[in-house]
Scaffold this active site. Structure first.
Site, mmCIF file in Angstrom:
data_model
loop_
_atom_site.group_PDB
_atom_site.id
_atom_site.type_symbol
_atom_site.label_atom_id
_atom_site.label_comp_id
_atom_site.label_asym_id
_atom_site.label_seq_id
_atom_site.Cartn_x
_atom_site.Cartn_y
_atom_site.Cartn_z
ATOM 1 N N CYS A 114 -4.793 1.559 -19.111
ATOM 2 C CA CYS A 114 -3.739 0.531 -19.088
ATOM 3 C C CYS A 114 -2.765 0.651 -20.258
ATOM 4 O O CYS A 114 -1.720 0.009 -20.264
ATOM 5 C CB CYS A 114 -4.365 -0.851 -19.049
ATOM 6 S SG CYS A 114 -5.425 -1.071 -17.617
ATOM 7 N N HIS A 253 0.698 -6.106 -21.362
ATOM 8 C CA HIS A 253 0.031 -5.555 -20.176
ATOM 9 C C HIS A 253 -0.471 -6.713 -19.329
ATOM 10 O O HIS A 253 -1.044 -7.680 -19.847
ATOM 11 C CB HIS A 253 -1.123 -4.657 -20.624
ATOM 12 C CG HIS A 253 -2.031 -4.260 -19.512
ATOM 13 N ND1 HIS A 253 -1.563 -3.729 -18.337
ATOM 14 C CD2 HIS A 253 -3.390 -4.339 -19.381
ATOM 15 C CE1 HIS A 253 -2.581 -3.489 -17.525
ATOM 16 N NE2 HIS A 253 -3.694 -3.852 -18.139
ATOM 17 N N ASN A 283 -3.240 -6.361 -11.864
ATOM 18 C CA ASN A 283 -3.281 -5.337 -12.905
ATOM 19 C C ASN A 283 -2.967 -3.978 -12.283
ATOM 20 O O ASN A 283 -3.744 -3.469 -11.483
ATOM 21 C CB ASN A 283 -4.681 -5.352 -13.547
ATOM 22 C CG ASN A 283 -4.831 -4.337 -14.665
ATOM 23 O OD1 ASN A 283 -3.987 -3.462 -14.853
ATOM 24 N ND2 ASN A 283 -5.924 -4.437 -15.410
HETATM 25 N N1 COA Z 1 -15.129 -14.817 -7.223
HETATM 26 C C1 COA Z 1 -16.036 -15.750 -7.498
HETATM 27 N N2 COA Z 1 -16.967 -15.617 -8.461
HETATM 28 C C2 COA Z 1 -16.958 -14.469 -9.178
HETATM 29 C C3 COA Z 1 -16.016 -13.451 -8.946
HETATM 30 C C4 COA Z 1 -15.078 -13.651 -7.918
HETATM 31 N N3 COA Z 1 -14.134 -12.745 -7.611
HETATM 32 N N4 COA Z 1 -16.232 -12.447 -9.815
HETATM 33 C C5 COA Z 1 -17.282 -12.810 -10.577
HETATM 34 N N5 COA Z 1 -17.719 -14.032 -10.189
HETATM 35 C C6 COA Z 1 -18.825 -14.820 -10.742
HETATM 36 C C7 COA Z 1 -19.855 -13.970 -11.454
HETATM 37 O O1 COA Z 1 -20.767 -13.425 -10.525
HETATM 38 C C8 COA Z 1 -20.493 -14.983 -12.369
HETATM 39 O O2 COA Z 1 -21.414 -15.741 -11.625
HETATM 40 P P1 COA Z 1 -22.803 -16.199 -12.298
HETATM 41 O O3 COA Z 1 -22.414 -17.080 -13.452
HETATM 42 O O4 COA Z 1 -23.478 -16.923 -11.178
HETATM 43 O O5 COA Z 1 -23.474 -14.940 -12.711
HETATM 44 C C9 COA Z 1 -19.331 -15.912 -12.737
HETATM 45 O O6 COA Z 1 -18.316 -15.697 -11.732
HETATM 46 C C10 COA Z 1 -18.739 -15.637 -14.107
HETATM 47 O O7 COA Z 1 -18.563 -14.236 -14.234
HETATM 48 P P2 COA Z 1 -17.856 -13.608 -15.487
HETATM 49 O O8 COA Z 1 -17.775 -12.119 -15.326
HETATM 50 O O9 COA Z 1 -18.493 -14.122 -16.727
HETATM 51 O O10 COA Z 1 -16.404 -14.263 -15.321
HETATM 52 P P3 COA Z 1 -15.205 -14.223 -16.307
HETATM 53 O O11 COA Z 1 -14.747 -15.575 -16.642
HETATM 54 O O12 COA Z 1 -15.416 -13.246 -17.443
HETATM 55 O O13 COA Z 1 -14.048 -13.591 -15.394
HETATM 56 C C11 COA Z 1 -12.956 -11.480 -15.095
HETATM 57 C C12 COA Z 1 -14.212 -12.303 -14.837
HETATM 58 C C13 COA Z 1 -13.170 -10.081 -14.571
HETATM 59 C C14 COA Z 1 -11.800 -12.138 -14.387
HETATM 60 C C15 COA Z 1 -12.674 -11.460 -16.613
HETATM 61 O O14 COA Z 1 -13.841 -11.134 -17.304
HETATM 62 C C16 COA Z 1 -11.614 -10.495 -17.022
HETATM 63 O O15 COA Z 1 -10.474 -10.644 -16.664
HETATM 64 N N6 COA Z 1 -11.983 -9.497 -17.857
HETATM 65 C C17 COA Z 1 -11.043 -8.534 -18.416
HETATM 66 C C18 COA Z 1 -10.468 -7.749 -17.322
HETATM 67 C C19 COA Z 1 -9.482 -6.823 -17.843
HETATM 68 O O16 COA Z 1 -8.505 -7.231 -18.371
HETATM 69 N N7 COA Z 1 -9.728 -5.564 -17.647
HETATM 70 C C20 COA Z 1 -8.811 -4.554 -17.858
HETATM 71 C C21 COA Z 1 -8.441 -4.398 -19.276
HETATM 72 S S1 COA Z 1 -7.062 -3.444 -19.157
#
Ligand code: COA
Length: 336
Positions: A114, A253, A283
């Site tokens: 990214c 980004h 993204n």
């Molecule tokens: N829909 C519903 N629930 C979902 C889900 C979805 N699409 N994806 C994950 N969950 C659930 C998980 O299973 C978890 O459930 P649990 O508590 O029962 O285990 C819960 O939601 C929380 O998961 P978590 O991964 O802790 O959520 P989060 O708040 O961190 O959000 C992302 C997940 C991916 C949106 C977030 O972590 C993120 O944006 N990370 C960075 C991504 C990024 O920028 N990457 C590229 C860098 S360039």
């Protein structure tokens, strides 16, 4: 020594829209969850087009807006993590052929996830300022839908397809003031496409284990991204003796609205300064920053001379920031 300037910007997105409501029918998720956790409402998905096709469309418009003839472009560099082919030919070579750029042109791909566009800026600036090249076409192009597992709800909601392109040329005005790129390979496994390289060559087992897709420890990546980006922006402002109120547009980004908001608040950027496209494109990795610059250029916010601050964080890990005065002058569309 000649100065380098970003003299044009352009983007292309495939027409097919994949909304959160479409994803609700594919995996166990909801529009409400996706919007609340990421800010994304929809993303574009290429159907018959491949990465070089998407990059070609953006590249063609970037050259047109630069006011240069194709014969004047003497290098093309493409940043992508979803290249047409794993090893060769490079996506840049294919785009050069599609655009009928000069025979023998320097063409290569880079892989900085990214942060790809910030790395492209640093390379193009160096090539121009050293005198090695005069006009460099840089393109961030992604067909991330080809490396996303649409049964994995934690990743498939995040990514989309698209391309952004720009021309960097020698100029006396509106220079690219400063670019900073960085990396830390010690935590690379937190955001990784594990398979189909030399570590896990393509095989039935590799595919059965879905190692050809993006795998991410989202929560950990999130925390590292916020800390790293905040420091990166603070450092580049300080190094250039600038404060956030001297920046016309902050163009981060577009990975997650919560990451952007956290950085924006810590650095005191206003809503008006901050360019957001994450809701409509998700993204798009290396394409995300040039697509966002283009959005604000096409709607008239960014003008010749606007002071831009860019930042990005991605797989590797890689990160970086850039400060530049936008040097585009010739607004036109592809049919002009
Ligand atoms: N829909 C519903 N629930 C979902 C889900 C979805 N699409 N994806 C994950 N969950 C659930 C998980 O299973 C978890 O459930 P649990 O508590 O029962 O285990 C819960 O939601 C929380 O998961 P978590 O991964 O802790 O959520 P989060 O708040 O961190 O959000 C992302 C997940 C991916 C949106 C977030 O972590 C993120 O944006 N990370 C960075 C991504 C990024 O920028 N990457 C590229 C860098 S360039």
């Amino acid at each position: 020594m000649p100065k380098a300037s970003l003299i044009s910007i352009a983007a292309y997105t495939p027409s097919r829209v994949l909304s959160n409501f479409d994803l609700e029918k594919m995996v166990e998720t909801s529009d409400e969850w996706i919007v609340k956790r990421t800010g994304i409402k929809e993303r574009r998905i290429a159907k018959d087009e491949i990465t070089s096709d998407i990059g070609t469309k953006a590249g063609e418009l970037a050259i047109k807006r630069s006011g240069l003839k194709k014969e004047q472009i003497d290098a093309i560099i493409c940043a992508t993590i979803s290249p047409d082919h794993l090893c060769m030919p490079s996506t840049a070579c294919k785009i050069a052929a599609n655009l009928s750029l000069p025979h023998g042109i320097t063409a290569f791909d880079i892989s900085a996830a990214c942060t790809g566009f910030i790395y492209l800026l640093e390379i193009a600036k160096s090539l121009v300022e050293s005198g090695a090249k005069k006009n460099v076409l840089i393109i961030g192009a992604e067909k991330l839908s080809s490396v996303v597992d649409y049964t994995d709800r934690s990743t498939c909601i995040l990514f989309g397809d698209g391309a952004g392109a720009a021309v960097v040329s020698a100029s006396d005005e509106n220079e690219i003031l400063n670019v900073h790129t960085a990396s830390d390979g010690t935590q690379g496994e937190l955001l990784i496409t594990p398979g189909c390289g030399s570590a896990f060559p393509a095989s039935k087992e590799t595919l059965d284990k879905k190692l050809n897709f993006i795998h991410m420890a989202g929560n950990e990546v999130f925390k590292i991204a916020v800390q790293t980006l905040t420091k990166s922006v603070l450092d580049i402002l300080e190094k250039n003796n600038l404060t956030s109120d001297q920046i016309d547009f902050f163009i981060p980004h577009q990975a997650n609205i919560r990451i952007i908001e956290a950085v924006k608040q810590r650095l005191n950027f206003t809503d008006e300064q901050c360019v957001l496209t994450v809701a409509k494109y998700g993204n798009t990795s290396s394409a995300s920053i040039p697509m966002a610059i283009n959005d604000a250029y096409e709607d008239g916010r960014i003008k010749n001379g606007s002071m831009l601050l860019l930042d990005a964080f991605g797989g590797g890990f890689t990160w970086g920031s850039a400060i530049l005065k936008f040097g585009g002058k010739n607004y036109c569309d592809l049919n002009a």
